[in-house]
Scaffold this active site. Sequence first.
Site, PDB file in Angstrom:
ATOM      1  N   LYS A 135      71.495  52.516  61.442  1.00 18.37           N
ATOM      2  CA  LYS A 135      71.491  51.128  61.908  1.00 18.37           C
ATOM      3  C   LYS A 135      72.724  50.378  61.432  1.00 18.37           C
ATOM      4  O   LYS A 135      73.039  50.378  60.242  1.00 18.37           O
ATOM      5  CB  LYS A 135      70.230  50.407  61.415  1.00 18.37           C
ATOM      6  CG  LYS A 135      68.937  50.942  62.016  1.00 18.37           C
ATOM      7  CD  LYS A 135      67.747  50.107  61.592  1.00 18.37           C
ATOM      8  CE  LYS A 135      67.759  48.749  62.265  1.00 18.37           C
ATOM      9  NZ  LYS A 135      66.539  47.964  61.962  1.00 18.37           N
TER      10      LYS A 135
ATOM     11  N   ARG B 200      64.162  57.838  40.281  1.00 17.87           N
ATOM     12  CA  ARG B 200      63.969  56.497  39.741  1.00 17.87           C
ATOM     13  C   ARG B 200      63.243  56.504  38.396  1.00 17.87           C
ATOM     14  O   ARG B 200      63.439  55.601  37.572  1.00 17.87           O
ATOM     15  CB  ARG B 200      63.243  55.618  40.765  1.00 17.87           C
ATOM     16  CG  ARG B 200      64.127  55.273  41.957  1.00 17.87           C
ATOM     17  CD  ARG B 200      63.434  54.395  42.978  1.00 17.87           C
ATOM     18  NE  ARG B 200      64.357  54.001  44.048  1.00 17.87           N
ATOM     19  CZ  ARG B 200      64.004  53.319  45.128  1.00 17.87           C
ATOM     20  NH1 ARG B 200      62.731  52.946  45.293  1.00 17.87           N
ATOM     21  NH2 ARG B 200      64.902  53.009  46.048  1.00 17.87           N
TER      22      ARG B 200
ATOM     23  N   GLY C  81      69.147  54.800  48.902  1.00 16.63           N
ATOM     24  CA  GLY C  81      68.438  55.187  50.114  1.00 16.63           C
ATOM     25  C   GLY C  81      68.745  56.611  50.549  1.00 16.63           C
ATOM     26  O   GLY C  81      68.819  57.528  49.731  1.00 16.63           O
TER      27      GLY C  81
ATOM     28  N   GLY D  40      68.601  48.682  50.072  1.00 23.26           N
ATOM     29  CA  GLY D  40      68.904  47.323  50.490  1.00 23.26           C
ATOM     30  C   GLY D  40      69.538  46.497  49.391  1.00 23.26           C
ATOM     31  O   GLY D  40      70.421  45.672  49.646  1.00 23.26           O
TER      32      GLY D  40
END
Length: 410
Positions: A205, A42, A364, A389
């Site tokens: 998930k 990042r 992620g 997200g």
Amino acid sequence: MSGLVFPYQTVRDADMYGKQVLIREGYDMPFNEDGTIADDFRIEASLPTIKYLTERGAKLVLIAHAGRPQGSRDEKLSLAPVATMLSEKLNREVKFVSDCVGDAVKMATKNLTSGDVILLENLRFHPEEEKNDANFAKQLAEDSHADIFVQDAFSNVHRAHASMEAITRYLPAVAGFLVEKEYVELKSSIENPTRPLTAVMGGAKISDKIPLVEKFVDIADNIIVGGAMANNFLKYLGYNVGDSLIESDIDDEVKKILDTAHAKFDGVFDEKFLLPLDVAISEHDSSDEVRKELSIDAVNGQMKILDIGNRTIDKIDEIIKKSGTVIWNGTLGLAEKSEFAHGSARLAMILAQHPEITSIIGGGDTADFVRNWDVLKGGSFSHVSTGGGASLELMAGDTLPGIAALMPKI
């Protein structure tokens, strides 16, 4: 896959010479035990905007957050190491201030000269940040003596926080190059892909990704489901998944997805909506467990499905090589264990070996995996997102507060 125009103003649209610029960066990164930065992904992604502005004589005040300190000071989550690394990468001193508002910030930012860069301390040391508190946002603007705000923290644009949304009430707000690039690449992959479009969905998930899975069922030509997410589909279809990781209370969502996919892919469902044909299992989930592959109808007892098997990998190979665009979000197994990273590694290899395929890697864990796998640190793929997200919500069509608050392109 091109043609999409970013609908908001960027740093190119503003006269930045001599301006004091408050830049929201996405520096929420993993730290080593000794406090050093474990992955500079990042930071590297933020450099084009920073360099562009310093080269044009702007005075920069950078703000960011790290971790979840719950609104109180936690020295383990200090951004001081980020200032050190930025200084090295920019070949110029990046001064660090031990708070993000208050007298120390006012003094440090009062007499900056063209090209100066300052990094302020973790925004989330103040509870007002995550509450989108307007007074806190106003204080950020005033104490930094900023003339303009630049949004370049794509990894956090799905959050309506003070430094993302409320800040735009007090300063004119434009996007940096990273936010512009992420928006254009991800939206283009959804709205104007080179077809066939193949969506690969994995990870642990399914509940977090239901809107995106539904979107893909609507627009994709092929859907591949792996990782622990696939266990929910297999269980719903009547297969024994042993002690594998599953989510409870999502059968209705799984049924809806499968019903929609059956209606769309009538007659070719098994070819177009690929679930694991075989799996790699562990009977004890120990770190030294030997990989054992089974057909999906042979799983039982205390077995844990931890990866896809070679038959499934070969089928994925066939589908991917015929694709024009591949969007991959979520690893296909327990990729942190080398024995159960085979599926993810094979997929990464196929994409890297076929640069003619537009490959979009979600942020992620997927981004972490491909960057660790790839000797080019993600350079073997068309685009590796910095947002987890944020990338999910953008591709699903959600409004992202940190982008929606920017000034629209005239």
